[in-house]
Design a protein around this motif. Structure first.
Motif, PDB file in Angstrom:
ATOM      1  N   THR A   1      65.408  54.654  20.240  1.00  0.00           N
ATOM      2  CA  THR A   1      64.693  53.604  20.963  1.00  0.00           C
ATOM      3  C   THR A   1      64.740  53.858  22.456  1.00  0.00           C
ATOM      4  O   THR A   1      63.751  53.694  23.168  1.00  0.00           O
ATOM      5  CB  THR A   1      65.303  52.226  20.645  1.00  0.00           C
ATOM      6  OG1 THR A   1      65.251  52.005  19.232  1.00  0.00           O
ATOM      7  CG2 THR A   1      64.553  51.132  21.366  1.00  0.00           C
ATOM      8  N   SER A   2      65.925  54.265  22.937  1.00  0.00           N
ATOM      9  CA  SER A   2      66.080  54.549  24.361  1.00  0.00           C
ATOM     10  C   SER A   2      65.204  55.713  24.783  1.00  0.00           C
ATOM     11  O   SER A   2      64.570  55.676  25.843  1.00  0.00           O
ATOM     12  CB  SER A   2      67.547  54.868  24.673  1.00  0.00           C
ATOM     13  OG  SER A   2      67.697  55.198  26.026  1.00  0.00           O
TER      14      SER A   2
ATOM     15  N   SER B   1      61.539  54.555  24.845  1.00  0.00           N
ATOM     16  CA  SER B   1      61.253  53.732  26.014  1.00  0.00           C
ATOM     17  C   SER B   1      61.202  54.564  27.286  1.00  0.00           C
ATOM     18  O   SER B   1      60.575  54.168  28.269  1.00  0.00           O
ATOM     19  CB  SER B   1      62.309  52.634  26.158  1.00  0.00           C
ATOM     20  OG  SER B   1      63.589  53.184  26.383  1.00  0.00           O
TER      21      SER B   1
END
Length: 248
Positions: free
Chosen positions: A26-27, A30
Motif C-alpha cells: 500500500t505504501s 501510494s
C-alpha cells in the motif's frame, strides 16, 4: 524475594502476518500513484509528434482519460464526461449522416479501426466488403466502439455520482469552457499542421479514412447545439437562484 527477570518478548506470528507485506504494498502504491500532474507536464515536450499529430480527437480523448487514471484528478473526470458526451453525439451523428446520405452503415467505423482489424473488413481500395468473417469483425468493432465512446462516459459518470457528485457539477462554466477550448485547439493545431492556416474547425482527409467530407459539418453542428443548450441552461439556472459548482 528476588524478582525474576522477564524474558524478552519475541515477535509473535501475528506480527509477522501478511498484513506487513500488504502495508508495504500500500505504501509503495501510494508512492507511485497518483502521479502528480506536473510530471505529465514535464514529459509532454518529449512525447513524439506521431502520438498526437494527425490523430483523431477521440485519440486525444483517450489520452486525457489515461492521464485522469494516472493522476486521479477529479476535475478531469468531469471534463471527460462532458467531452465524451459531445464526442459520442458527434460520432454517431457522423455515422447516421453517412448512412442517410450514402447508404453506408458503419463504414466510417470499419475504415478507421486499427490496421490489423481494418484489413479484415476493408479491401486495398478502401471499400468495405461483407463476408462471414468480416461481419464478425464488424460486430467486434461496434463492441469496441460502444465501450470506448459512451462506455467511458457511463463508467466515469457512474463513479462521479456514486462518490457523492451531482450531474450539475459536470456542466459547470469551467468544464463547458474547457471542453470547447480543447476541441477547438485540436482543430486549430491540425488545420495549421496540414494547411498552413489556423482555423477553428477542421475539414479534411488527413486524419480519418473517409470517402468524402460530408459528415464533418453534422458533427460540428451537433457539438454546437449541445454546447449552446448547456449555456442557455446554465444562464437560466443561475437566474433562478442556482449556484455554479466549479473546480475545487
Amino acid at each position: 524475594t528476588i524478582p525474576m527477570c522477564k524474558p524478552p518478548t519475541l515477535p509473535t506470528l501475528s506480527l509477522l502476518s501478511p498484513d506487513i507485506g500488504a502495508d508495504k504494498k500500500t505504501s509503495f502504491l501510494s508512492f507511485i500513484w497518483p502521479i502528480h500532474p506536473l510530471f505529465i507536464i514535464a514529459i509532454a515536450p518529449f512525447i513524439p509528434k506521431a502520438f498526437y499529430l494527425n490523430r483523431g480527437y477521440t485519440v486525444w480523448y483517450h489520452y486525457i482519460t489515461i492521464i485522469y487514471l494516472l493522476t486521479n484528478r477529479e476535475p478531469l473526470r468531469r471534463f471527460i464526461i462532458l467531452q465524451g458526451t459531445l464526442i459520442s453525439a458527434g460520432w454517431y451523428t457522423a455515422l447516421a449522416s453517412d448512412l442517410y446520405l450514402h447508404g453506408r452503415f458503419g463504414h466510417i467505423l470499419y475504415m478507421n479501426m486499427p490496421k490489423i482489424m481494418r484489413s479484415t473488413m476493408v479491401d486495398s481500395n478502401g471499400q468495405v466488403f461483407y463476408t462471414k468473417s468480416s461481419m464478425i469483425w464488424m460486430c467486434i468493432s461496434h463492441a469496441f466502439d460502444t465501450l470506448l465512446h459512451p462506455g467511458i462516459v457511463y463508467m466515469l459518470l457512474r463513479a462521479h455520482l456514486e462518490s457523492g457528485g451531482y450531474l450539475n457539477d459536470v456542466i459547470s462554466w469551467t468544464i463547458i469552457f474547457a471542453t470547447f477550448c480543447v476541441s477547438r485547439s485540436w482543430s486549430m493545431l491540425h488545420t495549421y499542421h496540414n494547411f498552413g492556416k489556423m482555423r477553428g474547425w477542421y475539414f479534411g482527409y488527413e486524419i480519418y479514412h473517409i470517402h468524402d467530407l460530408d459528415s464533418w459539418m453534422p458533427v460540428y453542428v451537433v457539438e454546437g447545439i449541445i454546447l449552446l443548450g448547456l449555456v442557455i441552461y446554465k444562464i437560466r439556472w443561475e437566474e433562478s437562484g442556482g449556484s455554479d459548482v466549479i473546480f475545487s
